[in-house]
Design an enzyme around this catalytic site. Structure first.
Site, PDB file in Angstrom:
ATOM      1  N   LYS A  54       0.741  -1.171  -0.014  1.00 29.81           N
ATOM      2  CA  LYS A  54       0.164  -0.086  -0.061  1.00 29.81           C
ATOM      3  C   LYS A  54       0.841   1.319   0.069  1.00 29.81           C
ATOM      4  O   LYS A  54       1.966   1.103   0.463  1.00 29.81           O
ATOM      5  CB  LYS A  54      -0.860  -0.097   1.258  1.00 29.81           C
ATOM      6  CG  LYS A  54      -1.705   1.097   1.287  1.00 29.81           C
ATOM      7  CD  LYS A  54      -2.964   0.822   2.744  1.00 29.81           C
ATOM      8  CE  LYS A  54      -3.972   1.618   2.726  1.00 29.81           C
ATOM      9  NZ  LYS A  54      -4.504   1.407   4.168  1.00 29.81           N
ATOM     10  N   SER A 100      -9.502   1.394   3.232  1.00 29.29           N
ATOM     11  CA  SER A 100      -8.646   2.181   2.433  1.00 29.29           C
ATOM     12  C   SER A 100      -7.495   1.433   1.573  1.00 29.29           C
ATOM     13  O   SER A 100      -6.859   1.996   0.623  1.00 29.29           O
ATOM     14  CB  SER A 100      -7.638   3.504   3.248  1.00 29.29           C
ATOM     15  OG  SER A 100      -6.993   2.816   4.092  1.00 29.29           O
ATOM     16  N   SER A 155      -9.585  -1.248   7.078  1.00 30.37           N
ATOM     17  CA  SER A 155      -9.131  -0.982   5.945  1.00 30.37           C
ATOM     18  C   SER A 155      -8.571  -1.968   5.346  1.00 30.37           C
ATOM     19  O   SER A 155      -8.148  -2.202   4.287  1.00 30.37           O
ATOM     20  CB  SER A 155      -8.329   0.186   5.890  1.00 30.37           C
ATOM     21  OG  SER A 155      -8.902   1.422   5.964  1.00 30.37           O
TER      22      SER A 155
END
Length: 387
Positions: free
Chosen positions: A32, A109, A133
């Site tokens: 990420k 996210s 997330s």
């Protein structure tokens, strides 16, 4: 070199990066955009962030550990802005494709990390979880996703949102790969104990739609065959909406402490939802924060009396399948609130939570969550193996 067919990647490396050899040899992964890599700028899901920050001085501890174990880093993935959302739609970079249900959002996210694994572009990916997330994208994309016990895994080099909730986490398509990755962090299924109490709190299940209940019934029957009848005792008071209120204010105060100075100075153009959350975070007072700190402590104390090391708490990961891509902002905000009433349970208490593919509903994945007492992460992996 990877061909990104699902808009998962923000940066694909010309050549996969690997620094060591070990149990992850042969596996390719993505990270990420909030993981730091030395001499690279971590984008954190926002172009203004990337433009106002220089290259990282160090590599995130989790990323370094995976690389040293033989994992091959293919690149970095899109995410919601500054990790402050759970839907997976970024106003600047778009919405990665949910390969398990292309007409629905991937969740955030850690949107790109989940999308890359679901599409088979990489074997696993690193995400982060503050309020869901990892868990929500895993559920939406039909993946395994682990949120470890808070503080068990060194989060150095993971850009913060709300440190008392933030944890590194990871996604896989299958359980054996999940076991390989988890083991390098000392979370070994072979060291896990089979729980003896199956807790399916009525507080959550009574609010679950008949369709979701029906879809997850076969998995619950399997669990009951392993562990015995379900204990349906409710969660301690207050109601889930109050738990979410405590989480929301606590998270917002920490987010402004971590990021507020930059937000004020850089004046970034945030997309819908994120802009409103940061505006609200700025208004949270110290008195507000001190009050929810007390309430959080009370929730943790009450839960710890019920959450013995022999207990596994089982519930739907989310209220239903992922929202449709054409859902309105109002509908997305409403769904976010419903998700957070569920995901805040592990966040407030620091518990480990393993999301597993539980069922299909409306041709889309529906996740099932196994939640354990703090430091009992390995029990969840062992139980998933029995399933």
């Amino acid at each position: 070199m990877i061909v990104d067919s699902v808009s998962a990647f923000s940066d694909i490396l010309d050549k996969p990066l690997v620094t060591g050899s070990g149990v992850l040899d042969g596996l390719t992964f993505a990270a990420k955009e909030n993981y730091e890599l030395a001499e690279r700028v971590a984008g954190n899901g926002n172009p203004t962030w990337k433009a106002t920050h220089g290259p990282s001085a160090v590599t995130a501890s989790v990323l370094a550990k995976v690389l040293d174990a033989g994992g091959r880093l293919a690149g970095f993935t899109h995410m919601d802005e500054l990790a402050y959302s759970i839907i997976g739609a970024n106003a600047h970079t778009g919405t990665p494709v949910n390969s398990a249900s292309p007409d629905r959002v991937p969740g955030g996210s850690s949107s790109g990390s989940a999308a890359a694994v679901a599409a088979g572009l990489v074997d696993f990916s690193l995400g982060s979880d503050t309020g869901g997330s990892v868990r929500a994208p895993a559920a939406f994309c039909g993946l395994f996703g682990l949120r470890p016990t808070h503080g068990r895994i060194d989060a150095t080099g993971l850009l913060p949102l709300a440190p008392s909730f933030d944890v590194p986490g990871w996604f896989t398509r299958d359980l054996p790969t999940m076991l390989r990755i988890s083991a390098i962090f000392g979370i070994k299924a072979g060291a896990g104990r089979t729980p003896t109490r199956l807790w399916c709190p009525s507080t959550i299940w009574d609010r679950t739609s008949p369709e979701v209940k029906a879809s997850l019934a076969p998995a619950l029957i399997k669990l009951q065959g392993i562990l015995g009848p379900s204990d349906i005792s409710p969660l301690p008071d207050p109601a889930p909406e109050e738990w979410f209120r405590v989480f929301r204010i606590h998270q917002a105060y920490e987010a402004w402490e971590a990021l507020g100075t930059w937000v004020d100075e850089a004046s970034p153009a945030f997309g819908p939802g994120v802009a409103e959350r940061f505006a609200a975070a700025k208004t949270v007072t110290t008195e507000d924060f001190e009050q929810v700190v007390k309430e959080r402590k009370a929730i943790r104390a009450a839960m710890d009396k019920l959450m013995s090391p022999e207990t596994v708490l089982v519930m739907p990961t989310t209220p239903g399948p992922a929202p449709l891509l054409n859902a309105s902002q109002a509908d997305l905000d409403d769904y976010r609130g419903k998700i957070m009433c569920m995901t805040c349970l592990s966040g407030l208490n620091g518990y480990p939570e393993l999301t597993i593919p539980g069922a299909k509903l409306k041709h889309a994945p529906q996740g099932l969550s196994l939640i354990g007492a703090r430091q009992r992460d390995q029990d969840l992996l062992a139980l998933a193996g029995l399933l």
